[in-house]
Design a protein around this motif. Structure first.
Motif, PDB file in Angstrom:
ATOM      1  N   THR A 237      29.028   2.826 -36.382  1.00 43.23           N
ATOM      2  CA  THR A 237      28.056   1.782 -36.686  1.00 43.23           C
ATOM      3  C   THR A 237      28.601   0.447 -36.207  1.00 43.23           C
ATOM      4  N   PRO A 238      27.721  -0.495 -35.887  1.00 42.07           N
ATOM      5  CA  PRO A 238      28.189  -1.795 -35.394  1.00 42.07           C
ATOM      6  C   PRO A 238      28.907  -2.581 -36.483  1.00 42.07           C
ATOM      7  N   GLN A 239      29.847  -3.402 -36.059  1.00 41.85           N
ATOM      8  CA  GLN A 239      30.593  -4.244 -36.983  1.00 41.85           C
ATOM      9  C   GLN A 239      30.073  -5.670 -36.882  1.00 41.85           C
ATOM     10  N   ASP A 240      29.565  -6.202 -37.986  1.00 44.84           N
ATOM     11  CA  ASP A 240      29.070  -7.579 -38.022  1.00 44.84           C
ATOM     12  C   ASP A 240      30.268  -8.522 -38.092  1.00 44.84           C
ATOM     13  N   LEU A 241      30.444  -9.337 -37.066  1.00 46.06           N
ATOM     14  CA  LEU A 241      31.580 -10.258 -36.999  1.00 46.06           C
ATOM     15  C   LEU A 241      31.217 -11.660 -37.472  1.00 46.06           C
TER      16      LEU A 241
ATOM     17  N   ILE B 195      30.369  -3.313 -31.031  1.00 42.38           N
ATOM     18  CA  ILE B 195      30.114  -1.877 -30.923  1.00 42.38           C
ATOM     19  C   ILE B 195      31.360  -1.214 -30.348  1.00 42.38           C
ATOM     20  N   ASP B 196      31.919  -0.252 -31.072  1.00 42.06           N
ATOM     21  CA  ASP B 196      33.032   0.531 -30.560  1.00 42.06           C
ATOM     22  C   ASP B 196      32.450   1.620 -29.662  1.00 42.06           C
ATOM     23  N   LEU B 197      32.711   1.540 -28.374  1.00 39.07           N
ATOM     24  CA  LEU B 197      32.117   2.471 -27.423  1.00 39.07           C
ATOM     25  C   LEU B 197      32.750   3.858 -27.480  1.00 39.07           C
TER      26      LEU B 197
ATOM     27  N   ILE C 182      25.704   2.925 -27.398  1.00 44.27           N
ATOM     28  CA  ILE C 182      25.106   1.593 -27.405  1.00 44.27           C
ATOM     29  C   ILE C 182      23.699   1.643 -27.973  1.00 44.27           C
ATOM     30  N   LEU C 183      22.901   2.592 -27.519  1.00 44.99           N
ATOM     31  CA  LEU C 183      21.510   2.701 -27.992  1.00 44.99           C
ATOM     32  C   LEU C 183      21.465   2.995 -29.485  1.00 44.99           C
ATOM     33  N   ASP C 184      22.332   3.853 -29.960  1.00 45.30           N
ATOM     34  CA  ASP C 184      22.367   4.169 -31.395  1.00 45.30           C
ATOM     35  C   ASP C 184      22.742   2.953 -32.231  1.00 45.30           C
ATOM     36  N   ASN C 185      23.716   2.197 -31.750  1.00 46.33           N
ATOM     37  CA  ASN C 185      24.152   1.009 -32.491  1.00 46.33           C
ATOM     38  C   ASN C 185      23.095  -0.082 -32.485  1.00 46.33           C
ATOM     39  N   ILE C 186      22.402  -0.236 -31.371  1.00 46.54           N
ATOM     40  CA  ILE C 186      21.309  -1.203 -31.310  1.00 46.54           C
ATOM     41  C   ILE C 186      20.235  -0.840 -32.325  1.00 46.54           C
TER      42      ILE C 186
END
Length: 317
Positions: free
Chosen positions: A4-8, A15-17, A51-55
């Motif tokens: 999951t994306p990390q809110d900075l 996004i960890d690829l 990338i698409l999943d995290n978006i």
């Protein structure tokens, strides 16, 4: 979905690829303005679904991506642009002026990468496709993108590569530096319980003096944080700058001390390992296992030798 994306904070998400199944090696960033959204870096085509999943996890649609920005055209940063771009029908690809023609026609890029990675190229980086010329925007030094409420300013930042740009973000007071201001090695990748910074001197355009000039220039922007493609955030930014200047100078010094025509890159790689272990020990970290960063050590040794062999040949013409 693998992660999951990390809110900075500051409207920036990481996004960890997870390229090649490795956590904490390569990241992409989503930067959200009031009216537009940018994706910075894409990795290889293997990372497209991540990338698409995290978006989607961020509540965004592929149509919400207005810009796909790459800091430079090394394949771990931009190899997947042509592959993923059809998923972003509204997006413009933004890059350094020297990078544009290689995105449009990646023939020479693929040939150069094949010389380094050989038969492993496709396994590591997947499908490399051209980007339609009409969808490429090359921004020169000092040019900007307006995301609404925040401005991305592009700077020509050679040192790691001649086709490298860094992007200052007014919204976060940070700079997305690609590979120019060191690699940040994190516990997810190394297995160590700390993060650390070492330079990238990989083939074939590493330039010590250009690194120094780039860092000096970026320092004048008085940014608060550095967003590394590899990997995550360094705060304060001054630490990344100081660390880059020191370690690049050290790598250059011991490489020149060792150099002789025909020196095997393996010998220099072992010297780099010795330096890293000693440097970490100086900071209270006693590490033996360097397997998490071994690929970079090998590439750095090859890059330093490439520079020195070229200098030697020029001096002996």
């Amino acid at each position: 979905m693998t992660n999951t994306p990390q809110d900075l904070g500051f409207g920036v998400s990481l996004i960890d690829l997870q390229e090649s199944g490795e956590k904490g090696r390569t990241g992409a960033y989503i930067v959200r303005g009031e009216s537009k959204t940018a994706l910075i870096e894409v990795g290889s085509s293997h990372a497209a679904q991540t990338i698409l999943d995290n978006i989607a996890a961020m509540g965004l649609q592929p149509t919400d991506i207005d810009y796909v920005i790459v800091t430079h055209i090394h394949l771990d940063h931009s190899g997947g642009v042509g592959y993923i771009l059809p998923q972003f029908p509204n997006a413009t690809v933004v890059c350094h002026p020297r990078a544009a023609r290689h995105l449009i026609d990646p023939t020479r890029l693929i040939a150069g990468a094949s010389a380094v990675y050989g038969e492993d190229l496709e396994r590591i980086f997947g499908t490399i496709l051209p980007v339609p010329e009409e969808r490429v925007l090359a921004l020169a030094d000092g040019e900007t993108l307006d995301l609404g409420g925040r401005t991305l300013t592009f700077y020509d930042t050679p040192g790691h590569a001649r086709h490298h740009c860094s992007i200052h973000d007014s919204g976060s007071e940070g700079i997305f530096t690609g590979d120019t201001v060191s690699i940040r090695y994190v516990p997810e990748l190394t297995g160590w319980d700390f993060a650390c910074l070492f330079p990238s001197t990989s083939p074939s355009e590493f330039d010590r003096d250009a690194v120094f000039q780039t860092v000096e220039r970026l320092q004048k922007l008085h940014a608060k944080r550095i967003y590394h493609t590899h990997f995550g955030v360094t705060e304060p930014a001054t630490y990344a700058f100081e660390r880059t200047l020191k370690t690049v100078a050290d790598y250059d010094a011991f490489s020149r001390e060792m150099f002789r025509p025909g020196l095997p890159w393996e010998d220099l790689a072992e010297r780099i390992r010795e330096y890293i272990r000693a440097d970490l020990a100086e900071h209270g970290h006693h590490v033996h296992d360097l397997s998490g960063i071994e690929l970079d050590i090998r590439l750095n040794a090859q890059g330093m030798l490439f520079v020195l062999e070229k200098e030697h040949a020029k001096q002996n013409q």
